[in-house]
Design a protein around this motif. Sequence first.
Motif, short mmCIF file in Angstrom:
data_model
loop_
_atom_site.label_atom_id
_atom_site.label_comp_id
_atom_site.label_asym_id
_atom_site.label_seq_id
_atom_site.Cartn_x
_atom_site.Cartn_y
_atom_site.Cartn_z
N SER A 106 41.74 42.78 35.54
CA SER A 106 41.34 41.94 34.41
C SER A 106 41.93 40.54 34.54
CB SER A 106 41.78 42.57 33.09
OG SER A 106 41.46 41.70 32.02
N ASP A 107 41.13 39.60 34.98
CA ASP A 107 41.56 38.21 35.04
C ASP A 107 41.75 37.66 33.63
OD1 ASP A 107 42.02 35.69 36.57
OD2 ASP A 107 40.23 35.04 35.48
N LEU A 152 47.22 53.34 25.47
CA LEU A 152 48.29 52.34 25.48
C LEU A 152 47.86 51.06 24.78
CD1 LEU A 152 49.51 52.86 29.16
CD2 LEU A 152 50.63 53.66 27.07
N VAL A 153 46.63 50.63 25.03
CA VAL A 153 46.13 49.40 24.41
C VAL A 153 46.00 49.59 22.89
CG1 VAL A 153 44.22 47.77 24.30
CG2 VAL A 153 44.99 48.63 26.51
N VAL A 154 45.54 50.75 22.47
CA VAL A 154 45.40 51.02 21.03
C VAL A 154 46.77 51.04 20.35
CG1 VAL A 154 44.76 52.77 19.33
CG2 VAL A 154 43.19 52.20 21.19
N VAL A 155 47.77 51.65 20.99
CA VAL A 155 49.13 51.64 20.42
C VAL A 155 49.62 50.21 20.27
CG1 VAL A 155 51.54 52.27 20.86
CG2 VAL A 155 49.73 53.94 21.25
N ALA A 156 49.39 49.37 21.29
CA ALA A 156 49.80 47.97 21.20
C ALA A 156 49.08 47.25 20.07
CB ALA A 156 49.52 47.26 22.53
N LEU A 157 47.80 47.56 19.88
CA LEU A 157 47.03 46.95 18.80
C LEU A 157 47.58 47.36 17.43
CD1 LEU A 157 44.59 45.17 18.14
CD2 LEU A 157 43.18 47.23 18.16
N LEU A 158 47.96 48.61 17.29
CA LEU A 158 48.55 49.10 16.03
C LEU A 158 49.88 48.40 15.76
CD1 LEU A 158 47.76 52.93 16.28
CD2 LEU A 158 46.67 51.24 14.76
N GLU A 159 50.65 48.18 16.82
CA GLU A 159 51.92 47.47 16.64
C GLU A 159 51.67 46.05 16.14
OE1 GLU A 159 55.25 44.96 17.01
OE2 GLU A 159 53.38 44.66 18.13
N ALA A 186 56.85 41.62 25.47
CA ALA A 186 56.19 42.86 25.91
C ALA A 186 54.68 42.68 25.95
CB ALA A 186 56.58 44.01 24.99
N TYR A 187 54.12 41.91 25.02
CA TYR A 187 52.68 41.61 25.07
C TYR A 187 52.33 40.87 26.35
CZ TYR A 187 51.59 43.06 20.29
OH TYR A 187 51.38 43.80 19.17
N ILE A 188 53.19 39.94 26.74
CA ILE A 188 52.93 39.19 27.97
C ILE A 188 52.98 40.13 29.18
CG2 ILE A 188 53.72 37.31 29.45
CD1 ILE A 188 54.84 35.98 26.88
N PHE A 189 54.00 41.00 29.22
CA PHE A 189 54.07 41.98 30.30
C PHE A 189 52.84 42.91 30.28
CE2 PHE A 189 58.70 41.12 30.62
CZ PHE A 189 58.79 40.98 31.99
N LEU A 190 52.39 43.24 29.09
CA LEU A 190 51.19 44.08 28.97
C LEU A 190 49.99 43.38 29.61
CD1 LEU A 190 49.73 46.59 27.81
CD2 LEU A 190 49.42 45.30 25.68
N GLY A 191 49.77 42.12 29.26
CA GLY A 191 48.65 41.39 29.83
C GLY A 191 48.76 41.25 31.34
N LEU A 192 49.96 40.94 31.84
CA LEU A 192 50.16 40.80 33.28
C LEU A 192 49.92 42.12 33.99
CD1 LEU A 192 53.35 38.54 33.31
CD2 LEU A 192 51.00 37.82 33.74
N SER A 193 50.41 43.20 33.40
CA SER A 193 50.25 44.52 34.03
C SER A 193 48.80 44.97 34.01
CB SER A 193 51.14 45.54 33.32
OG SER A 193 52.51 45.16 33.39
N LEU A 194 48.09 44.68 32.94
CA LEU A 194 46.67 45.03 32.88
C LEU A 194 45.86 44.29 33.93
CD1 LEU A 194 46.17 45.10 29.00
CD2 LEU A 194 46.04 47.07 30.54
N ALA A 205 41.24 42.11 24.79
CA ALA A 205 39.89 42.19 25.33
C ALA A 205 39.91 42.62 26.80
CB ALA A 205 39.18 40.84 25.17
N GLY A 206 40.83 42.02 27.56
CA GLY A 206 40.98 42.42 28.95
C GLY A 206 41.41 43.87 29.09
N GLY A 207 42.30 44.30 28.18
CA GLY A 207 42.77 45.68 28.21
C GLY A 207 41.66 46.68 27.94
N PHE A 208 40.84 46.41 26.93
CA PHE A 208 39.74 47.33 26.61
C PHE A 208 38.71 47.35 27.74
CE2 PHE A 208 41.09 46.73 22.07
CZ PHE A 208 41.39 48.07 21.84
#
Length: 479
Positions: free
Chosen positions: A322-323, A415-422, A309-317, A400-403
């Motif tokens: 965000s390169d 969404l990025v903060v929720v992922a960070l808390l996880e 899911a983290y990988i999907f998060l980065g790809l989706s962001l 970093a890309g998400g923020f």
Amino acid sequence: MIDLALATILLPVLGAVLIALAPQPAAKSICRFFAGLALLSVLYLAYGFAAGGKVATERAFITLGDVEIVGFAVDTVSVLVAVAVVAIGFLVAIYSGGYFDVGNREHADIGRRRFWAFLLVFIGAMAGLVFTSTLVGQLVFFEITGACSWALIGYYEKPKALASALKALIITHIASIGLYVAASVLFLDTGTFSLSAIAQLPTGAKTVVMLAILVAAWGKSAQLPFHMWLPDAMEAPTPVSAYLHAASMVKVGVYIFARALMSSGGTPEIVGWVGTIMAVVTLVYGFVMYLPQADLKRLLAYSTITQLAYIFLGLSLSVFGSDLAFKGAIAHIFNHAFAKTLFFLIAGSLSYTAGTRMLPVLRGILAKSPVIGIGFTVAALAITGVPPFSGFFSKFAIFAGGFRVADAHPALMILVVVALLESVGSFAWFLKWVGWSVPGKPSETMAAAAPLPASMRLVLIVLIVMAVCSSFVATAWLG
């Protein structure tokens, strides 16, 4: 370069054919030999590609008139992921030579020919999927990996194992409908199946193609709502679980989505929103499912779901511009492959020596088996993203890309903060089990543990090193 890519694909398949023709005692050696040849081929490819300035090349392999049906491409991303896929396949083959033994306290199995043959086919199919440049090629290798996973998950032929294998096959096959839809729309609009043609699509058709590929990716990478096959796949032999969860089956999904993004020439933002929201929902679900798990393999299964899911998060962001998030996601594919392989093979080592993977009875691992104890700790820290271990660097890039893109899209900040808390919660939960299982006086179960074969120890040591070094390899390669 393309010839070396083809050699990497075909060498394992040739080895599988020879295993089918050879007597049982020769199967293990043939598997290791051809997995090693495939590794040498892909490493030589990586060396030649880097020495030549990392110039991407592509070649049509099967055409019908002017239509490219199957082709292969060598570029920065495909070479990096191929190295992980093939290297881990080779390490699993070496490890399995010790694991499949009458001394295994959980499964005293000598390793039948079909295990070694299907492992080689799996390696070849994954290499094929990584290097293919068309949606039809992805479909072909997508289905071959599904067949291999079915055969290997059901290896022990017990009712639960056979049911789990069928479940994985059916669910991932249903998800593959997304690739059929994507291929159909792409061909009707452009007259080709080449991934590079996605950039030529009008916005509406491009949205359909990208979302269809995303659905197929969710199925292979066990994301909601297709997640249910992965925990049951733990019925497979642990080396199979390691390959499935680290470098093969589950990486198919994130990889095909990444390649679609690379070829899209700009993706509609709706795809980014769908991908980001579903990634965060899956992250939260996976973390909640950590909590009741006492079986190390099932805990790692849900960990795999969250890490993907983290990988999907980065790809989706990356859809939002965000390169850095995209490169972080690709690096996380590479880093997670080695760290999660290590963790699963630690679980297999505990099964081999102690006869169980149940964490409550496993205490004092370090005192009884230093290699397993160190590997357990390193794998947990790498998976949860603690510096200087590999997971930290790729996760940092994703966040970093998400923020950065959240400045222009404030809703993404939540969404990025929720992922960070996880991520923080995941670290706390794994730290709990490290503190419980690794230090202290050995429990009765660990005190009675048998020695670990040399081949298994060697592989664990290599993976411990890679859990630290893989991020430097990925960072240097991706720039």
